[in-house]
Design an enzyme around this catalytic site. Structure first.
Site, PDB file in Angstrom:
ATOM      1  CG  ASN A   1       3.220  -8.408   1.030  1.00 21.19           C
ATOM      2  OD1 ASN A   1       3.302  -9.369   1.796  1.00 21.19           O
ATOM      3  ND2 ASN A   1       3.059  -7.161   1.453  1.00 21.19           N
TER       4      ASN A   1
ATOM      5  CG  HIS B   1      -0.884 -10.146   0.966  1.00 18.72           C
ATOM      6  ND1 HIS B   1      -0.432  -8.858   1.130  1.00 18.72           N
ATOM      7  CD2 HIS B   1      -1.482 -10.182  -0.266  1.00 18.72           C
ATOM      8  CE1 HIS B   1      -0.747  -8.123   0.076  1.00 18.72           C
ATOM      9  NE2 HIS B   1      -1.384  -8.906  -0.795  1.00 18.72           N
TER      10      HIS B   1
ATOM     11  CG  ASP C   1       0.557 -11.184   7.265  1.00 22.32           C
ATOM     12  OD1 ASP C   1       0.805 -10.000   6.948  1.00 22.32           O
ATOM     13  OD2 ASP C   1      -0.567 -11.716   7.122  1.00 22.32           O
TER      14      ASP C   1
ATOM     15  CG  ASP D   1      10.451   0.914   4.886  1.00 17.78           C
ATOM     16  OD1 ASP D   1       9.260   1.209   5.093  1.00 17.78           O
ATOM     17  OD2 ASP D   1      10.857   0.336   3.864  1.00 17.78           O
TER      18      ASP D   1
ATOM     19  CD  GLU E   1       6.375  -1.366   3.843  1.00 18.42           C
ATOM     20  OE1 GLU E   1       6.755  -0.714   2.854  1.00 18.42           O
ATOM     21  OE2 GLU E   1       5.164  -1.564   4.110  1.00 18.42           O
TER      22      GLU E   1
END
Length: 375
Positions: free
Chosen positions: A256, A261, A265, A248, A291
């Protein structure tokens, strides 16, 4: 095409050509048998030594063709089947053979058709027409020679035989042209169908890739990972273990919220690139959701697996996403081991509990659940 595939193709081709050559030999044998019958009936003008000589020459010519096929030298020619040479040789022998007959000559005209039928499916229309002209010229020339030599017993019957042969050969030439045209259309349709099949196979591969791959990171998706992991668990031999880890990315929601965002990415893509550089070809990494990622290392032990996960964690902490300034990248890992009779869902639950412990212990660390496997 590989050399082994070429050899297999050549063997199959040679097998087919030998079968066709065998049919030609059978036709020669039947013709010679008919000649023997004609000799006993007194319909052959030649002496026995002359007939034996012609028969021996026919056999020698066929042995030459057999040697070409047997040695594979026929493959050096443009037409490996040698259809045109075989047809021309057979027509020549038949014309010489008919010179030995008088009234029964018309009975053997059908042999011309048998010979030319071998070229209907192989010879181009022009070549087939050339062979038909040779057959007609030989038979007509034979009758003209005997007519000028005043040896033609029945000119009317000979004229009828020449006319019938001309009509049949003309029809057979037209039929050969039609067959070749149909064959060309079938080949074109076959090639077009092959092209469509190749396109469909390519599209199917693309669809399979899309169905198995996460579009953003290029890694496997969750469904495909579960399929691969289940298959690896089924095929695992006794005494071996696979490493299973849930990974994780720490504080991903903050990335974010602060950077957007698009930056998130880019961080996900950066992790995928770092993981590919750290892992072996046989290792399986997939995006498990959001994630979170899942990792399967075949044939490992706890020390090797822990070292691999630590190496991945350290490499990601030093990574710099392209075009994005994100400080303090880190990840947390929950590790466990899979044994032969393990259950995948239970193993994933152990890894998830280890990941939860890593999160509670301050993140940016690897926690393991080895003891549950040993139990």
């Amino acid at each position: 095409m590989s050399s082994s595939s070429q050899r297999v193709t050549q063997r199959r081709l040679q097998g087919l050509l030998f079968k066709r050559f065998g049919m030609a030999v059978v036709t020669y044998a039947l013709t010679m048998l008919l000649c023997v019958v004609a000799m006993f009936c007194g319909l052959v003008q030649a002496t026995l030594p002359a007939a034996v000589l012609i028969g021996a020459l026919v056999v020698v010519s066929q042995l030459c063709f057999f040697a070409l096929f047997r040695s594979g030298r026929n493959l050096r020619f443009k037409d490996p089947s040698l259809t045109e040479p075989q047809v021309l040789v057979a027509l020549t022998w038949l014309t010489l053979l008919l010179a030995l007959f008088e009234h029964a000559r018309g009975s053997l005209l059908v042999i011309y058709l048998l010979i030319l039928l071998f070229g209907v499916f192989e010879l181009p229309p022009r070549v087939f027409a050339r062979c038909a002209v040779l057959a007609f010229s030989g038979f007509a020339g034979l009758n003209l020679y005997e007519a000028f030599a005043s040896r033609l017993a029945d000119p009317a019957a000979a004229f009828l035989q020449v006319s019938v042969l001309a009509a049949v050969l003309l029809w057979l030439s037209l039929f050969a042209s039609y067959v070749q045209a149909m064959r060309q259309r079938m080949l074109q349709r076959r090639f077009a169908l092959q092209a469509h099949q190749d396109t469909l196979r390519g599209m199917m591969r693309q669809l399979e890739d899309l169905a198995a791959t996460d579009e953003l990171t290029g890694l496997f998706n969750r469904r495909h990972f579960l399929r691969l992991a289940g298959r690896a668990l089924e095929n695992m031999s006794g005494g071996r273990q696979h490493g299973l880890a849930l990974i994780d990315l720490d504080h991903f929601k903050r990335i974010n919220d602060v950077h957007g965002h698009a930056a998130g990415d880019r961080v996900l893509q950066t992790f995928a690139g770092v993981a590919r550089a750290c892992l072996r070809d046989g290792d399986v990494l997939a995006r498990y959701g959001g994630e979170e990622f899942v990792l399967l290392l075949p044939n490992t032990d706890c020390d090797q697996f822990a070292a691999c996960c630590e190496r991945l964690r350290d490499a990601f902490s030093r990574a710099e996403p392209l075009g994005v300034k994100v400080d303090d990248l880190s990840l947390s890992v929950g590790m466990t081991l899979l044994s032969k009779h393990d259950d995948l869902d239970e193993a994933l639950h152990r890894a998830d509990q280890a990941l939860y412990q890593a999160k509670r212990s301050g993140r940016n660390r690897c926690e393991a659940a080895w003891e549950e496997v040993d139990a």
